[in-house]
Design a protein around this motif. Sequence first.
Motif, short mmCIF file in Angstrom:
data_model
loop_
_atom_site.label_atom_id
_atom_site.label_comp_id
_atom_site.label_asym_id
_atom_site.label_seq_id
_atom_site.Cartn_x
_atom_site.Cartn_y
_atom_site.Cartn_z
N ALA A 81 16.86 32.92 17.34
CA ALA A 81 16.06 33.97 16.72
C ALA A 81 14.81 34.01 17.89
CB ALA A 81 15.34 33.58 15.51
N ILE A 82 14.07 35.57 17.88
CA ILE A 82 13.04 35.85 18.67
C ILE A 82 12.01 34.84 18.13
CG2 ILE A 82 11.44 37.58 19.66
CD1 ILE A 82 13.92 39.50 19.20
N ASP A 90 12.04 34.79 23.85
CA ASP A 90 11.03 35.45 23.92
C ASP A 90 11.25 36.86 23.57
OD1 ASP A 90 11.72 36.38 26.30
OD2 ASP A 90 10.12 35.28 27.34
N LYS A 91 10.34 37.62 23.76
CA LYS A 91 10.47 39.08 23.18
C LYS A 91 11.32 39.81 24.46
CE LYS A 91 6.21 40.79 25.36
NZ LYS A 91 4.88 41.77 24.87
N ASN A 92 11.48 39.10 25.52
CA ASN A 92 12.31 39.70 26.70
C ASN A 92 13.84 38.98 26.38
OD1 ASN A 92 10.35 41.34 27.78
ND2 ASN A 92 9.46 39.30 28.96
N LEU A 93 13.99 38.40 25.48
CA LEU A 93 15.18 37.74 24.95
C LEU A 93 15.81 36.58 26.16
CD1 LEU A 93 17.27 40.78 23.98
CD2 LEU A 93 15.52 39.55 22.63
N VAL A 148 19.72 36.77 17.92
CA VAL A 148 18.10 36.67 18.17
C VAL A 148 17.35 37.53 17.08
CG1 VAL A 148 18.54 36.93 20.77
CG2 VAL A 148 18.27 39.06 19.53
N PHE A 149 17.99 37.96 16.11
CA PHE A 149 17.56 38.83 15.10
C PHE A 149 16.56 37.92 14.38
CE2 PHE A 149 20.10 42.81 13.85
CZ PHE A 149 20.40 42.95 15.16
N GLU A 206 14.56 29.72 32.86
CA GLU A 206 14.34 30.98 33.68
C GLU A 206 15.68 31.34 34.07
OE1 GLU A 206 11.82 32.77 37.28
OE2 GLU A 206 11.89 30.72 36.75
N GLY A 207 15.97 32.76 33.46
CA GLY A 207 16.93 33.56 34.09
C GLY A 207 18.03 33.34 33.18
N LEU A 208 18.12 32.72 31.92
CA LEU A 208 19.03 32.61 30.69
C LEU A 208 18.65 33.36 29.49
CD1 LEU A 208 21.55 31.20 29.61
CD2 LEU A 208 20.40 29.32 28.96
N TYR A 209 19.45 34.41 29.40
CA TYR A 209 19.05 35.32 28.22
C TYR A 209 20.02 35.19 27.03
CZ TYR A 209 16.03 37.44 31.47
OH TYR A 209 15.03 37.72 32.53
N VAL A 210 19.73 35.74 25.82
CA VAL A 210 20.56 35.95 24.77
C VAL A 210 20.69 37.32 24.28
CG1 VAL A 210 21.14 35.07 22.17
CG2 VAL A 210 20.12 33.55 23.89
#
Length: 404
Positions: free
Chosen positions: A354-355, A360-363, A377-378, A368-372
């Motif tokens: 979850a965010i 964070d708010k940028n997912l 993220v809901f 660093e550099g690892l996103y979802v």
Amino acid sequence: MKNVIVIGSGAGGATVARELALKGVSVTLIEKGEYITPDKAFQCYDNLNVGVELLKTSCLGGTTLVTAGNAVRTCQKEFKEMGIDLYHEFEEVEGELNVGKLPDTHYGVGTLKIMEASSSLGLNMEKMPKFINPEECIPCGKCALGCPRNAKWSSLDFLIEARKKGLQIIDNTEVTRVITSNGQLKGVEVFNPEKCVKEEYDADRVIVCSGAVETPLLLRSAGLVAGEHLFVDTFVTVGGTLPDIQFYKEVSMNGLLKKDGFILAPHYSSILLSKLSHLGFQDKDILGIMVKIRDESSGRVDEKGVVKNNTSHDMGLLAEGSSLAGAILTEGGVDPDTLVSTPARGAHPGGTAAIGEVVDKNLETEVEGLYVCDASVFPRAPGAPPVLTILALAKKLAKHISKE
């Protein structure tokens, strides 16, 4: 930025990969499942029994191949309160997918009876917005099995477009680990089924879009804490008999009644038939309504497995919704003595990254550099189809990454 790896090809993965590819970014998308035509998508159901039966698929395009084509904005207010304004992204997605309500020609007798009965009881059941092309759609009741006419948008549409812009797609290949070194992102490890060996792919950015069950496990492989607060949008289908209504051939969930904590939508389930066939009834005699609740985030995912049991709050919402569904069906002419319900199931797992907790708010995660970018993220269960919101989030993320 040299290259981006996207893991998963559902609504989030396909969209962020397409958006980045259109901007000239080098993107490789890796999908555990294999390519299959939309009409065969029912062969790819990969359900889990996690306390409730959790419906999901493993194939290129993911669950988008077996959605009902519903296009509702969910959690827009919640995301905005967390600093993520998706208004413009929703507008973009709705325009690109030609989201709209189907014409009257695509409303069957059963759905109309349910909508009219709702109105008689003082309830406003609206037409469900869809990403279905009415010119290609011939109502057949097979939305959740995979559209035989490809009249419904799916992630495959975006993947085909993105491949023409340089997207590399590797299907039938499972990502087994996100590789980091001293807290720095390096890439991913995959299992190559043809060679039966593990291989590594370097990446500057990795976007995990594997769904709320598999995403947290990949994040945990990178040393992150994830997997708590699982929700599944628990649902049941309540139905009974109305001889020769032919409801099973209609466009699924073509109406929408919003209540506090749950929604109702016309819905056929073969499970209803299994409970009524011994009385001599056939599929053509069944009329049903789905009750989908905003369940509590009481589940979890870890290396031991997946657990999601219904809470007393969940059961209360299911009972309230089922009672209302029964009243509507009875008002519509269904024999009340034949009313039955399916077991509780789940269709929209989320919340496990979850965010504000894992991203964070940028997912982006702490790595660093690892996103979802999926329903993981809901912040809470939407209690309604989340596809449109995932698409909007993916567009937002692609804009952020392309600016880096």
